[in-house]
Design a protein around this motif. Structure first.
Motif, PDB file in Angstrom:
ATOM      1  N   ALA A  63      58.752   2.021  43.682  1.00 60.66           N
ATOM      2  CA  ALA A  63      59.087   0.786  42.976  1.00 60.66           C
ATOM      3  C   ALA A  63      60.575   0.522  43.128  1.00 60.66           C
ATOM      4  O   ALA A  63      61.378   1.457  43.195  1.00 60.66           O
ATOM      5  CB  ALA A  63      58.727   0.880  41.496  1.00 60.66           C
ATOM      6  N   ALA A  64      60.932  -0.751  43.173  1.00 61.39           N
ATOM      7  CA  ALA A  64      62.342  -1.139  43.181  1.00 61.39           C
ATOM      8  C   ALA A  64      62.873  -1.129  41.760  1.00 61.39           C
ATOM      9  O   ALA A  64      62.141  -1.382  40.801  1.00 61.39           O
ATOM     10  CB  ALA A  64      62.508  -2.521  43.797  1.00 61.39           C
ATOM     11  N   CYS A  65      64.167  -0.847  41.637  1.00 61.39           N
ATOM     12  CA  CYS A  65      64.759  -0.789  40.300  1.00 61.39           C
ATOM     13  C   CYS A  65      66.201  -1.263  40.324  1.00 61.39           C
ATOM     14  O   CYS A  65      66.831  -1.353  41.373  1.00 61.39           O
ATOM     15  CB  CYS A  65      64.693   0.633  39.756  1.00 61.39           C
ATOM     16  N   MET A  66      66.713  -1.558  39.127  1.00 59.69           N
ATOM     17  CA  MET A  66      68.126  -1.831  38.904  1.00 59.69           C
ATOM     18  C   MET A  66      68.589  -0.981  37.723  1.00 59.69           C
ATOM     19  O   MET A  66      67.782  -0.559  36.895  1.00 59.69           O
ATOM     20  CB  MET A  66      68.359  -3.314  38.636  1.00 59.69           C
ATOM     21  N   THR A  67      69.890  -0.757  37.646  1.00 53.32           N
ATOM     22  CA  THR A  67      70.397   0.158  36.629  1.00 53.32           C
ATOM     23  C   THR A  67      70.090  -0.322  35.213  1.00 53.32           C
ATOM     24  O   THR A  67      69.913   0.495  34.313  1.00 53.32           O
ATOM     25  CB  THR A  67      71.915   0.355  36.773  1.00 53.32           C
TER      26      THR A  67
ATOM     27  N   ASP B  16      67.118  -2.041  44.065  1.00 52.59           N
ATOM     28  CA  ASP B  16      66.821  -3.445  44.339  1.00 52.59           C
ATOM     29  C   ASP B  16      67.966  -4.100  45.118  1.00 52.59           C
ATOM     30  O   ASP B  16      67.771  -4.613  46.225  1.00 52.59           O
ATOM     31  CB  ASP B  16      66.571  -4.163  43.011  1.00 52.59           C
ATOM     32  N   TRP B  17      69.179  -4.112  44.543  1.00 49.61           N
ATOM     33  CA  TRP B  17      70.319  -4.698  45.271  1.00 49.61           C
ATOM     34  C   TRP B  17      71.597  -3.888  45.126  1.00 49.61           C
ATOM     35  O   TRP B  17      72.576  -4.138  45.826  1.00 49.61           O
ATOM     36  CB  TRP B  17      70.568  -6.136  44.819  1.00 49.61           C
TER      37      TRP B  17
ATOM     38  N   GLU C  52      76.576  -6.134  49.473  1.00 44.87           N
ATOM     39  CA  GLU C  52      77.063  -7.108  48.496  1.00 44.87           C
ATOM     40  C   GLU C  52      77.638  -6.423  47.253  1.00 44.87           C
ATOM     41  O   GLU C  52      78.614  -6.888  46.666  1.00 44.87           O
ATOM     42  CB  GLU C  52      75.925  -8.034  48.097  1.00 44.87           C
ATOM     43  N   TYR C  53      77.019  -5.322  46.853  1.00 43.44           N
ATOM     44  CA  TYR C  53      77.496  -4.588  45.680  1.00 43.44           C
ATOM     45  C   TYR C  53      78.555  -3.553  46.047  1.00 43.44           C
ATOM     46  O   TYR C  53      79.579  -3.440  45.378  1.00 43.44           O
ATOM     47  CB  TYR C  53      76.322  -3.885  44.980  1.00 43.44           C
ATOM     48  N   ILE C  54      78.306  -2.803  47.113  1.00 41.99           N
ATOM     49  CA  ILE C  54      79.137  -1.631  47.400  1.00 41.99           C
ATOM     50  C   ILE C  54      80.495  -1.981  47.992  1.00 41.99           C
ATOM     51  O   ILE C  54      81.533  -1.438  47.584  1.00 41.99           O
ATOM     52  CB  ILE C  54      78.368  -0.675  48.346  1.00 41.99           C
TER      53      ILE C  54
ATOM     54  N   ALA D 210      76.900   2.073  40.306  1.00 45.22           N
ATOM     55  CA  ALA D 210      75.496   1.758  40.061  1.00 45.22           C
ATOM     56  C   ALA D 210      74.544   2.555  40.955  1.00 45.22           C
ATOM     57  O   ALA D 210      73.599   3.166  40.444  1.00 45.22           O
ATOM     58  CB  ALA D 210      75.258   0.254  40.219  1.00 45.22           C
ATOM     59  N   PRO D 211      74.758   2.589  42.276  1.00 47.75           N
ATOM     60  CA  PRO D 211      73.823   3.381  43.086  1.00 47.75           C
ATOM     61  C   PRO D 211      73.866   4.866  42.756  1.00 47.75           C
ATOM     62  O   PRO D 211      72.837   5.544  42.860  1.00 47.75           O
ATOM     63  CB  PRO D 211      74.263   3.103  44.525  1.00 47.75           C
ATOM     64  N   ASP D 212      75.015   5.374  42.328  1.00 44.12           N
ATOM     65  CA  ASP D 212      75.068   6.773  41.900  1.00 44.12           C
ATOM     66  C   ASP D 212      74.224   7.001  40.651  1.00 44.12           C
ATOM     67  O   ASP D 212      73.595   8.057  40.491  1.00 44.12           O
ATOM     68  CB  ASP D 212      76.508   7.203  41.639  1.00 44.12           C
ATOM     69  N   ARG D 213      74.198   6.031  39.743  1.00 43.80           N
ATOM     70  CA  ARG D 213      73.354   6.147  38.543  1.00 43.80           C
ATOM     71  C   ARG D 213      71.879   6.182  38.919  1.00 43.80           C
ATOM     72  O   ARG D 213      71.096   6.960  38.353  1.00 43.80           O
ATOM     73  CB  ARG D 213      73.609   4.979  37.592  1.00 43.80           C
TER      74      ARG D 213
END
Length: 356
Positions: A44-48, A70-71, A76-78, A89-92
């Motif tokens: 499943a895709a997720c966001m923090t 998800d994104w 765009e985020y990193i 966020a991706p580390d979380r």
């Protein structure tokens, strides 16, 4: 002993109502854990923002074995405007996946839609552009080396209508469409040699022309030596495509012998900008569940070694990108679970296909 597949497939009951028509009364059906019945990972895709949502986390714990950002793992985020990186966020998400014993899938390294200002400023300097391109892939793919089981290395390279490939900042900066794709896979292999490396795209089942262009691209890149080791089909399904079309494409995709990832499944009930859909909701749900069942059955028919994972682009309807902003009329139901965490009809379509 009750046959689980037959029980899951039990039809709805009909009850008389005042108009003389039959009303739909769903029969209570068990909600098996998808990850316990499927012989492959369920993602499943997720966001923090969802990680602390108890209903969401309980559903993930019960039914899923893999997460995709998800994104918040996208450029765009990193990547920041000055060329620096942020990974909070991706580390979380990576930490959550590790703590919950979930596989982590990386999405995405290079995507035509994110022509970052940092790279746009370098398009006249090919050597610098290439060095920064390599640096970005090495830094991001290397950060979770050993944890990320696969990467969408290049996302959506085929044009919208399927007639060709997308020209973008990456092809302009590196001297050609095939050149930027080939280089991305070469650099990803160096940075994450244990990960399965995917070429990912959408509307491949929905549009046979686009599906054929994607297959030709895969063939050409493999002949050129690109270390593509997985094929991703997003599966944002059009519920009105002809029956059998999904099955045909999945068989064609399987001919390469590579792992296949159903990477972003959802199935909108909306008309997607066409003429208003006046069909009863029940009829649209029947079309939706038929298409999801066909996809799940076609995936189940693959050799086990090619079943990388079956991923939905969100968990509940309210988590879907189709329910954000002005797109949300409160009526669409494109995912496996409703807002309260109850199983939608398409959940049962998938579960019935996966059940032993």
């Amino acid at each position: 002993m009750i046959d689980r597949r037959a029980f899951l497939a039990a039809p709805v009951a009909l009850a008389a109502c005042g108009s003389g028509e039959a009303a739909v009364v769903p029969i209570e059906r068990p909600v098996p854990s998808l990850k316990s019945i499927a012989p492959f990972p369920i993602g499943a895709a997720c966001m923090t923002g969802q990680l602390s949502d108890r209903v969401w986390s309980n559903l993930v714990s019960e039914h899923f074995s893999q997460l995709t950002a998800d994104w918040e793992m996208k450029m765009e985020y990193i990547l920041q405007r000055d060329g620096s990186f942020r990974f909070d966020a991706p580390d979380r998400i990576a930490a959550f996946a590790r703590d919950q014993n979930l596989r982590l899938f990386g999405h995405t390294l290079i995507w035509y839609a994110q022509s970052h200002p940092w790279f746009e400023a370098l398009t006249g300097d090919r050597a610098r552009f290439a060095a920064e391109y390599d640096r970005y892939i090495a830094t991001v793919a290397g950060r979770w080396r050993g944890q990320v089981v696969g990467w969408d290395v290049v996302n959506e390279a085929v044009s919208e209508d399927g007639q060709g490939l997308r020209d973008c900042v990456w092809s302009q900066g590196l001297g050609g469409i095939d050149a930027y794709i080939l280089r991305a896979f070469e650099q990803a292999k160096l940075a994450a040699p244990e990960a399965v490396l995917f070429l990912n795209d959408y509307n491949l089942e929905n549009n046979p022309v686009k599906g054929a262009t994607y297959l030709r691209l895969v063939e050409r890149l493999l002949k050129a030596g690109a270390p593509i080791t997985g094929l991703g089909t997003q599966s944002h399904l059009d519920i009105d495509i002809p029956a059998g079309q999904i099955t045909v494409f999945m068989r064609e995709l399987a001919q390469f012998g590579l792992p296949i990832h159903v990477s972003e499944l959802d199935a909108s009930l909306r008309d997607d900008g066409r003429l208003p859909d006046l069909r009863p909701r029940r009829q649209r749900i029947e079309r939706q569940t038929a298409r999801v069942a066909e996809l799940a059955e076609a995936f189940m028919a693959l050799p086990r070694a090619q079943q990388f994972a079956f991923t939905t682009w969100g968990v509940r309807d309210i988590d879907s990108w189709l329910r954000r902003g002005d797109k949300d009329d409160g009526q669409d139901s494109p995912l496996l679970f409703d807002a309260k965490g109850g199983a939608n009809p398409m959940f049962h379509a998938a579960a019935n296909a996966f059940a032993p």
